[in-house]
Design a protein around this motif. Structure first.
Motif, PDB file in Angstrom:
ATOM      1  N   MET A  34     -23.257 -47.605 -13.669  1.00 48.50           N
ATOM      2  CA  MET A  34     -22.752 -48.348 -14.408  1.00 48.50           C
ATOM      3  C   MET A  34     -23.770 -49.500 -14.563  1.00 48.50           C
ATOM      4  O   MET A  34     -24.524 -49.677 -13.639  1.00 48.50           O
ATOM      5  CB  MET A  34     -21.586 -49.261 -13.760  1.00 48.50           C
ATOM      6  CG  MET A  34     -20.810 -50.153 -14.737  1.00 48.50           C
ATOM      7  SD  MET A  34     -19.329 -50.428 -14.049  1.00 48.50           S
ATOM      8  CE  MET A  34     -19.576 -51.453 -12.398  1.00 48.50           C
ATOM      9  N   SER A  35     -23.888 -50.072 -15.789  1.00 53.74           N
ATOM     10  CA  SER A  35     -25.073 -51.234 -16.236  1.00 53.74           C
ATOM     11  C   SER A  35     -24.114 -52.366 -16.696  1.00 53.74           C
ATOM     12  O   SER A  35     -22.914 -52.457 -16.770  1.00 53.74           O
ATOM     13  CB  SER A  35     -26.013 -50.518 -17.052  1.00 53.74           C
ATOM     14  OG  SER A  35     -25.391 -50.411 -18.431  1.00 53.74           O
ATOM     15  N   MET A  36     -24.819 -53.471 -16.638  1.00 50.14           N
ATOM     16  CA  MET A  36     -24.204 -54.550 -17.201  1.00 50.14           C
ATOM     17  C   MET A  36     -25.245 -55.276 -18.173  1.00 50.14           C
ATOM     18  O   MET A  36     -26.301 -55.669 -17.703  1.00 50.14           O
ATOM     19  CB  MET A  36     -24.082 -55.858 -16.045  1.00 50.14           C
ATOM     20  CG  MET A  36     -23.478 -57.062 -16.438  1.00 50.14           C
ATOM     21  SD  MET A  36     -21.831 -57.064 -16.993  1.00 50.14           S
ATOM     22  CE  MET A  36     -21.008 -56.403 -15.449  1.00 50.14           C
ATOM     23  N   GLN A  37     -25.005 -55.355 -19.200  1.00 48.32           N
ATOM     24  CA  GLN A  37     -25.819 -56.032 -20.304  1.00 48.32           C
ATOM     25  C   GLN A  37     -25.115 -57.243 -20.650  1.00 48.32           C
ATOM     26  O   GLN A  37     -23.899 -57.444 -21.316  1.00 48.32           O
ATOM     27  CB  GLN A  37     -25.881 -55.202 -21.608  1.00 48.32           C
ATOM     28  CG  GLN A  37     -26.780 -54.046 -21.768  1.00 48.32           C
ATOM     29  CD  GLN A  37     -26.107 -52.565 -21.068  1.00 48.32           C
ATOM     30  OE1 GLN A  37     -24.945 -52.548 -21.496  1.00 48.32           O
ATOM     31  NE2 GLN A  37     -26.534 -52.000 -20.365  1.00 48.32           N
ATOM     32  N   GLY A  85     -27.237 -46.813 -17.999  1.00 43.24           N
ATOM     33  CA  GLY A  85     -25.913 -46.270 -17.725  1.00 43.24           C
ATOM     34  C   GLY A  85     -24.910 -46.801 -18.641  1.00 43.24           C
ATOM     35  O   GLY A  85     -25.145 -47.909 -19.284  1.00 43.24           O
ATOM     36  N   LYS A  86     -23.571 -46.597 -18.567  1.00 40.82           N
ATOM     37  CA  LYS A  86     -22.707 -47.023 -19.371  1.00 40.82           C
ATOM     38  C   LYS A  86     -22.204 -48.504 -18.921  1.00 40.82           C
ATOM     39  O   LYS A  86     -22.153 -48.754 -17.771  1.00 40.82           O
ATOM     40  CB  LYS A  86     -21.209 -46.074 -18.914  1.00 40.82           C
ATOM     41  CG  LYS A  86     -19.962 -46.529 -19.989  1.00 40.82           C
ATOM     42  CD  LYS A  86     -18.987 -45.560 -19.452  1.00 40.82           C
ATOM     43  CE  LYS A  86     -17.859 -45.730 -20.665  1.00 40.82           C
ATOM     44  NZ  LYS A  86     -16.453 -45.096 -20.358  1.00 40.82           N
ATOM     45  N   PRO A  87     -22.180 -49.306 -20.018  1.00 37.58           N
ATOM     46  CA  PRO A  87     -21.901 -50.671 -19.462  1.00 37.58           C
ATOM     47  C   PRO A  87     -20.460 -50.953 -19.026  1.00 37.58           C
ATOM     48  O   PRO A  87     -19.676 -50.365 -19.348  1.00 37.58           O
ATOM     49  CB  PRO A  87     -21.956 -51.465 -20.805  1.00 37.58           C
ATOM     50  CG  PRO A  87     -22.540 -50.305 -22.023  1.00 37.58           C
ATOM     51  CD  PRO A  87     -22.472 -49.075 -21.324  1.00 37.58           C
ATOM     52  N   GLY A  88     -20.410 -51.777 -17.986  1.00 39.35           N
ATOM     53  CA  GLY A  88     -19.252 -51.994 -17.425  1.00 39.35           C
ATOM     54  C   GLY A  88     -18.730 -53.388 -17.812  1.00 39.35           C
ATOM     55  O   GLY A  88     -19.263 -54.075 -18.164  1.00 39.35           O
TER      56      GLY A  88
END
Length: 100
Positions: free
Chosen positions: A1-4, A56-59
């Protein structure tokens, strides 16, 4: 998971105006509306982005998830009941399980 990091989305002006008109002088607006109006964005993404990866997919931000948990508790819903309320709201076209 990522955070943009990005700001929370603002409600569409016509939706915000309709909600204000609907509740003006009649009764108190729903809790999520009051929280957004009075507190604005809580726990902005930029404050917590360093705790997450960049790939990774944004959370969703922890602040947004915390508010969801609070609203779920206010309505006294289990996780399963809250998920079903969201599914039902999406099926009915209301878009939100909270009573507007």
């Amino acid at each position: 998971m990522s955070m943009q990091p990005k700001p929370w989305p603002e409600p569409a002006p016509e939706i915000a105006a309709a909600i204000r008109a609907m509740y003006r002088g009649k009764r108190e607006a729903p809790l999520p509306v009051r929280v957004r109006d009075e507190l604005g964005e809580l726990f902005a993404h930029a404050l917590v982005a360093d705790a997450f990866g960049t790939e990774g997919k944004p959370g969703w931000s922890p602040g947004r998830l915390a508010l969801i948990t609070v609203f779920q508790r206010v309505d006294n819903l289990t996780d399963r009941q809250a998920a079903e309320a969201v599914r039902a709201a999406c099926r009915s076209g209301r878009g939100s399980p909270r009573r507007l």
